[in-house]
Design a protein around this motif. Structure first.
Motif, short mmCIF file in Angstrom:
data_model
loop_
_atom_site.label_atom_id
_atom_site.label_comp_id
_atom_site.label_asym_id
_atom_site.label_seq_id
_atom_site.Cartn_x
_atom_site.Cartn_y
_atom_site.Cartn_z
N UNK A 8 8.08 -13.30 36.75
CA UNK A 8 8.88 -14.50 37.19
C UNK A 8 7.46 -14.91 37.29
N UNK A 9 7.10 -16.31 36.97
CA UNK A 9 5.91 -16.47 37.44
C UNK A 9 5.50 -17.03 38.89
N UNK A 214 29.24 -27.10 24.54
CA UNK A 214 29.36 -26.39 25.35
C UNK A 214 27.94 -24.29 25.12
N UNK A 215 28.45 -23.84 24.31
CA UNK A 215 27.49 -22.78 24.13
C UNK A 215 26.35 -22.81 23.86
N UNK A 216 26.16 -24.05 23.17
CA UNK A 216 24.81 -24.18 22.63
C UNK A 216 24.04 -24.90 24.01
N UNK A 217 24.89 -25.29 25.04
CA UNK A 217 24.31 -26.40 26.17
C UNK A 217 24.14 -24.68 26.82
N UNK A 218 24.51 -23.76 27.56
CA UNK A 218 24.18 -22.73 28.15
C UNK A 218 22.96 -21.88 26.98
N UNK A 219 23.19 -21.65 25.84
CA UNK A 219 21.59 -21.46 25.27
C UNK A 219 20.34 -22.06 25.56
N UNK A 220 20.57 -23.25 25.68
CA UNK A 220 19.00 -24.44 25.81
C UNK A 220 19.07 -24.06 27.34
N UNK A 221 20.52 -24.97 28.13
CA UNK A 221 19.47 -24.52 29.87
C UNK A 221 19.05 -23.04 29.45
N UNK A 222 19.58 -22.20 29.61
CA UNK A 222 18.28 -20.73 29.57
C UNK A 222 17.28 -20.51 29.06
N UNK A 223 17.08 -21.18 28.06
CA UNK A 223 15.72 -20.92 27.28
C UNK A 223 15.10 -21.78 28.11
N UNK A 224 15.63 -22.98 28.38
CA UNK A 224 14.16 -23.87 29.20
C UNK A 224 14.28 -23.34 31.13
N UNK A 226 13.82 -20.26 30.78
CA UNK A 226 13.27 -18.80 30.84
C UNK A 226 11.83 -20.00 30.64
N UNK A 227 11.26 -20.80 30.35
CA UNK A 227 10.02 -21.15 30.24
C UNK A 227 9.51 -21.48 30.92
N UNK A 232 4.70 -15.25 31.30
CA UNK A 232 4.04 -14.74 29.68
C UNK A 232 2.99 -13.35 30.20
N UNK A 233 4.37 -12.09 30.17
CA UNK A 233 3.61 -11.27 29.91
C UNK A 233 2.36 -10.40 29.27
#
Length: 267
Positions: A8-9, A214-224, A226-227, A232-233
Motif C-alpha cells: 500500500x502507498x 452492478x457487477x461492472x460498478x464493483x469492478x470499476x470501483x475496485x480498480x479505482x 486499487x489505483x 507500484x511495486x
C-alpha cells in the motif's frame, strides 16, 4: 520498506491525507454496491422461485382441464369419476402448497405478510393475507418488485373453484354440461397465471441488466480504489534500492572520513 511489505502507498492517514480520504470514499461506494448486489440476489431468488411455482401451477391447471373435459363425457362410470375427483383434489392441495411457497423462511405469495402462509390446510385464505408489493432497493433510487400479485397467481376463487369441481365430480346428479361450465373458469385461472408470469419475466429481464451494471460498478470501483491505494511495486523496489545505495555510500564516506591516523595513536 513498509510499502513493500504491505503493498500500500499509505499505512496510516498521516502518510497522505488526500489518498486516505479518497480511500474512505471508494470503500463506502464499494460497500454500497456490494449491498445492492446482495439485495439483487434476494430479488432474483424470489423471482426464480415465483416463476417455478407458477409454472407448476399452470401445468396443474392444464391437467385439471383435461380431467374435467373427460368427465364431461357422460359415458364415464361412477368409480371413474371418483378417481378423477380424487386427482383433482390432490392437484388442489398441491396448488395450496405452491401458494404457500417459502424462500429464506418467507412466504412469497402472501404480500407483505411474509411470516404467514397464504392458505390454511383447508384452502381458506389467511386473515393476514394481502396483495401488496414488496419493493427492494437494487440501485441508487431504484426499487424493484420482488414478488408477484398473489390475487392473480393463486386466487381464493381458483382454490374454491377446484373444490367445487371435486364436489360435482362426486355428485351423481352432475351432468356433463354442468362440468363443461367449469372449463371457462379454469381457462381464466390459467390466463391469470400466464399474465403474471409475463409481467414477472419483464422484471426478471430488467433485474439481469441491473445485475450486469452492478457487477461492472464493483469492478470499476475496485480498480479505482486499487489505483488510489496500491503501491507500484516496481517503483517501490527501485526507490528502496536507490535508498539502500545512498545509505551505503553515506556509510562508506563516513567511514573514510573518520579513519584513524598515527596522531590518534600518539595521543
Amino acid at each position: 520498506m513498509e510499502q513493500l511489505s504491505t503493498g500500500k502507498k499509505i499505512n496510516q492517514p498521516s502518510d497522505d491525507p488526500v489518498v486516505a480520504m479518497r480511500g474512505v470514499d471508494y470503500r463506502s461506494e464499494l460497500s454500497k454496491v456490494e449491498q445492492f448486489e446482495r439485495n439483487m440476489s434476494e430479488v432474483r431468488t424470489w423471482m426464480d422461485s415465483s416463476d417455478e411455482a407458477m409454472d407448476e401451477a399452470g401445468q396443474s391447471l392444464m391437467r385439471v382441464r383435461e380431467l374435467v373435459t373427460q368427465a364431461s363425457n357422460d359415458s364415464y362410470e361412477e368409480n371413474q369419476r371418483e378417481n378423477m375427483a380424487s386427482e383433482v383434489e390432490q392437484i388442489k392441495d398441491h396448488l395450496i402448497e405452491l401458494a404457500n411457497t417459502k424462500v429464506n423462511n418467507k412466504h412469497i405469495f402472501n404480500g407483505t405478510h411474509t411470516d404467514t402462509p397464504r392458505f390454511d390446510n383447508n384452502g381458506n385464505l389467511s386473515g393476514e393475507s394481502n396483495n401488496k408489493a414488496i419493493n427492494i432497493e437494487v440501485s441508487d433510487g431504484v426499487e424493484l418488485r420482488a414478488n408477484v400479485d398473489p390475487s392473480n397467481a393463486f386466487s381464493e376463487n381458483m382454490i374454491q373453484g377446484l373444490e367445487n369441481i371435486v364436489t360435482d365430480l362426486r355428485d351423481n346428479n352432475t351432468t356433463g354440461d354442468d362440468l363443461d361450465g367449469y372449463l371457462s373458469d379454469i381457462d381464466q385461472y390459467s390466463q391469470n397465471i400466464v399474465d403474471e408470469r409475463a409481467d414477472l419475466g419483464a422484471r426478471m429481464n430488467r433485474a439481469e441488466l441491473i445485475e450486469t451494471r452492478l457487477s461492472q460498478q464493483e469492478i470499476t470501483t475496485k480498480d479505482v480504489m486499487s489505483s488510489n491505494e496500491d503501491a507500484d511495486m516496481s517503483e517501490v523496489i527501485t526507490n528502496l534500492r536507490m535508498q539502500e545505495n545512498v545509505h551505503r555510500a553515506a556509510l562508506s564516506a563516513g567511514s573514510r572520513i573518520i579513519q584513524p591516523t598515527l596522531m590518534d595513536f600518539l595521543r
